[in-house]
Design a protein around this motif. Sequence first.
Motif, short mmCIF file in Angstrom:
data_model
loop_
_atom_site.label_atom_id
_atom_site.label_comp_id
_atom_site.label_asym_id
_atom_site.label_seq_id
_atom_site.Cartn_x
_atom_site.Cartn_y
_atom_site.Cartn_z
N UNK A 1 36.83 41.69 45.22
CA UNK A 1 37.87 42.42 45.95
C UNK A 1 39.20 42.36 45.19
N UNK A 3 39.96 43.10 42.06
CA UNK A 3 40.21 43.81 40.81
C UNK A 3 40.73 45.22 40.99
N UNK A 4 40.95 45.67 42.22
CA UNK A 4 41.23 47.11 42.27
C UNK A 4 42.65 47.54 42.41
N UNK A 140 28.07 27.90 51.03
CA UNK A 140 29.31 28.67 51.08
C UNK A 140 29.99 28.65 49.71
N UNK A 150 30.19 38.02 39.84
CA UNK A 150 30.20 39.48 39.94
C UNK A 150 31.53 40.04 39.43
N UNK A 151 32.63 39.40 39.82
CA UNK A 151 33.94 39.92 39.41
C UNK A 151 34.12 39.78 37.90
N UNK A 154 32.11 42.40 36.21
CA UNK A 154 32.75 43.70 36.41
C UNK A 154 33.92 43.87 35.47
N UNK A 158 34.25 46.84 32.96
CA UNK A 158 35.38 47.76 33.07
C UNK A 158 36.21 47.76 31.79
N UNK A 173 44.03 37.62 35.36
CA UNK A 173 44.69 36.47 35.94
C UNK A 173 44.23 36.25 37.39
N UNK A 177 42.45 33.07 38.98
CA UNK A 177 42.94 32.25 40.09
C UNK A 177 41.81 31.95 41.06
N UNK A 180 39.34 29.44 39.45
CA UNK A 180 39.80 28.05 39.43
C UNK A 180 39.80 27.45 40.83
N UNK B 117 44.37 51.23 50.78
CA UNK B 117 42.92 51.35 51.02
C UNK B 117 42.38 50.13 51.77
N UNK B 616 32.59 48.67 47.78
CA UNK B 616 33.59 47.88 47.06
C UNK B 616 33.69 48.34 45.61
N UNK B 617 32.53 48.64 44.99
CA UNK B 617 32.60 49.06 43.59
C UNK B 617 33.19 50.46 43.45
N UNK B 619 35.35 51.70 45.27
CA UNK B 619 36.76 51.42 45.52
C UNK B 619 37.42 50.85 44.26
N UNK B 620 36.72 49.92 43.61
CA UNK B 620 37.30 49.26 42.44
C UNK B 620 37.43 50.23 41.28
N UNK C 70 44.19 21.14 37.55
CA UNK C 70 43.72 22.53 37.51
C UNK C 70 44.75 23.45 38.16
N UNK C 75 45.96 27.24 37.00
CA UNK C 75 46.42 28.25 37.95
C UNK C 75 47.92 28.49 37.82
#
Lengths: 200, 626, 111
Positions: A1, A3-4, A140, A150-151, A154, A158, A173, A177, A180, B117, B616-617, B619-620, C70, C75
């Motif tokens: 979520x 990266x957009x 979790x 996934x990010x 991507x 990209x 960055x 974040x 980390x 969005x 989501x993709x 959207x990205x 970290x 960060x």
Amino acid sequence: MAVHTFESEHEATSTGLPNTKLAMWLFLASDCLLFGALISTYVLYRGSSLVGPYPADVFDIPYTSVSSFVLLASSLTMVLALAAIQRGEMGRMRVWLLATALLGMTFVGGQVYEFTTFYREGLTLSTNLFGTTFYVLTGFHGTHVGVGILMLLSLVAMSFTGRITPRDTMAVELVGLYWHFVDIVWILIFTVVYLIPTGK
Amino acid sequence: MATVSVRTEGARSGLLRRPTATTGFWSWITTVDHKRIGILYGITAFAFFVIGGIEALFIRLQLAQPNGKILSASTYNEFFTMHGVTMIFLVVMPLSAAFFNYFIPLQIGARDVAFPRLNAFTYWAFLAGGLFIYSGFFLGGAPNGGWFGYAPLSTVEPGNNMLFYSLGLLMTGIASTASAMNLAVTIINMRAPGMTMFRMPVFMWMGLVVQLLLAFAMPIITVGLFQMLFDRRFGTHFFDPAAGGDPVLWQHMFWLFGHPEVYILILPAMGIVSEVLPVFARKPLFGYQFVVFSGIAIGFIGFGVWAHHMFAVGLGPVANTAFGISTMIIAVPTGVKIFNWMGTLWKGDIRFTTPMLFAVAFIAQFVVGGLSGVTHAVVPADYQQTDTYYIVAHFHYVLFGGAIFGLFSGVYYWWPKVFGRMLDERIGKLHFWLMVIGFNLTFGPMHILGLQGMPRRIQTYPATLGLGVWNLVATIGAFIIATSVLIFLLNAIASFRRPKDATADPWDARTLEWSVSSPPPPYNFEEIPVVHSLDELWHRKYAEREGGLVVPVPAGGAGTDPPHGEGHGDGGHAIHLPGQSFFPFVAALGLPLIGYGVIFHLWMAVAGAVVLLVGVYGWAIEPASE
Amino acid sequence: MERADVREPAPPTPARGRTVRHPSPKEYVRIAVVLAVVTAMEVGIWYAEISRALLIPLLLIFAVIKFVLVVLWYMHLRFDSRTYARFFMIGLAGAVTLFLVVLLTFRAFSG
């Protein structure tokens, strides 16, 4: 979520801080309470299982220590990826991002292997409170790592299609974040769940 | 003229062709305009308000007489649970979100929120969650374990009822959390030049506090709901005493969220009232900084009082005393606000318009609810009051007499701004008086019923208890409330049959949203305003002469109704607006699929996850604007 | 982009996007070495047979050291705007305080 929405990076904001980064920090602050709730549930129920297997029966500390090193190393590769794009070196950035993703996959793969081993030794979600709290907490966390992978992938993809250019350091960055944060949560889980021995 | 460049033709860089409809069905599905999203939130919340109200009417009919037979016990359980879940999660929260969405950018002088969005996504996710919970009625049973779903009842009962509860609230929780990040960043970061934090309207301050409360409270209930879901569906033992678990953990998780939630519900209404009172008393808000700081204090202390919902659980004298004291302390900043509102009215040039009437009733009724709340802080008294109708009376005075009255004040106040038409004042006053009478007739007697020992949530009661009279009075009151809501609905419909003739500033108001046309253009402000003071618009309209006499600034000064549309020639500038998008809707569509998958077949959850990922993709990959 | 023109210039805080000094790769590696050493020490004292009363505080201290390293370096909270740090501290302090109180009401540490 994460990266957009780089666009706001280029706008002047009231505080001078980019919208995306502010939102990411707010999200991480909020996520502190999510993991706070999960970890304290684990702590509350440590040593309360009525039947085995108990933590001492299944934990393999050398194995998990290696996993922890792997995840720590992935934080290093992540910051190196950020340093690379900040210097405009896209090739090097891709290498470090891929390395981070690979280390992350190694960690998650290790977790899957660990879960299957525990399962074979008779520990399921519903065996006892240890199984309940252990699987849900680490699950979790593992899901968070999965989303991070996934990010990362991507970002690499990209960067080939031109959606990530040397100007988009903020995208890297932000993912960093998040990555980390997942790492520091594991630092706590490793200590609280694995290393601190259960009373009984 | 100002050109609005929303998109360019033939944009094909995303998965789907960029939607461009500006009217009709698809324009609403794909909108990212904070004003349209605000309207969507408002209409949806009002629809749920009617549904939740009908449930309440059934409950009141059932209880009107001893040995009522209108609802079976199991239906009754579903109705009172859904009434609570609806009113809290699907009415008051989204109605507040509607006002925040619509007015945050307008009041701080921005063209949209920080993440348009994401904003659309939060609405669709909220709608998905609400419909998902209600679909339980058709798929084997709606939630029936009370709005706070106490374990182990909620985890051991057969049926999928409470799965709809946990999964549906997880969805609305995702919506609230994401919306909180978005709106908090908007308030902090998108203010117009000169709009310092302490020049912001109080409504913006309350907005910021509410978003932060949401950001820090929602993750806790998320974990609690997951634990409940896993206990019920996957056989874990979080709240299972037979395996060593403790149901009290659920109560902590719930109330750690649940008490900040109370302030999430009431602070927006307090913000609205703080806007309405100065406008109709024609005075600045008395002690602006006190109101702001007491709001912040309420936010902080609100996290430290959760266990007062659990006095009867047996936490021990130390915990009960500590939480009793913290609960009394939180009454202080709340009282500060009440006095500031009264100070605002004092010697004001008061106009009793409908929004003003609702705001004044808010203060009075909220004081009653607040005071009965302080009686719960006294632990031994609370032992007597817990789980009786006294509690029901208390929180309805706070959440209906307070929050809903405050929100209706906002509805009447901002209706002309949103729809360009005034609501009829005479019908509005009829609505108001019926609602005040109906409300007090319904919930006033519940104090007595509670002290007489009538427990909450019981389906019926025998005649020998002597509870019949006050219950009948309450039922009559409930139908008076229903009549008043019907009158509001007629008023709203009637307003749409009149021409759009509301001026930019019909109330002679004080804040920036009234400086643009009613309804505002899609880009809000042609020129981003430069702010010089608190109550910016007021200071543009009026100047203070020596001796304190307030006089209008002569025409030709900073006007109230800036020209919009034509008139600037070709030397204008492009206003860059975010483009519409399908993807927030697509992503939100994945959530209920995942939910049904968890309940029925896991393959559906996989399909839902795919839909979510596609959303989501898409959207990205899609640029925020072309 | 029009908006940038009408806004007052943002104050020149160290927060302005790319003007922030981030650590060099060399510093990053140095932090990684420290992290690895502390982790090794954690595992080491776990094997050393010391009493629980000593082991648990030591393990917690090590975890906090890694956590802080970290957050501050990787960060960038040490270098970035204080605003981020404040947000994060509210979340972190809130989580620690609230859940400590919850655990105390269960008398979770008296066993």
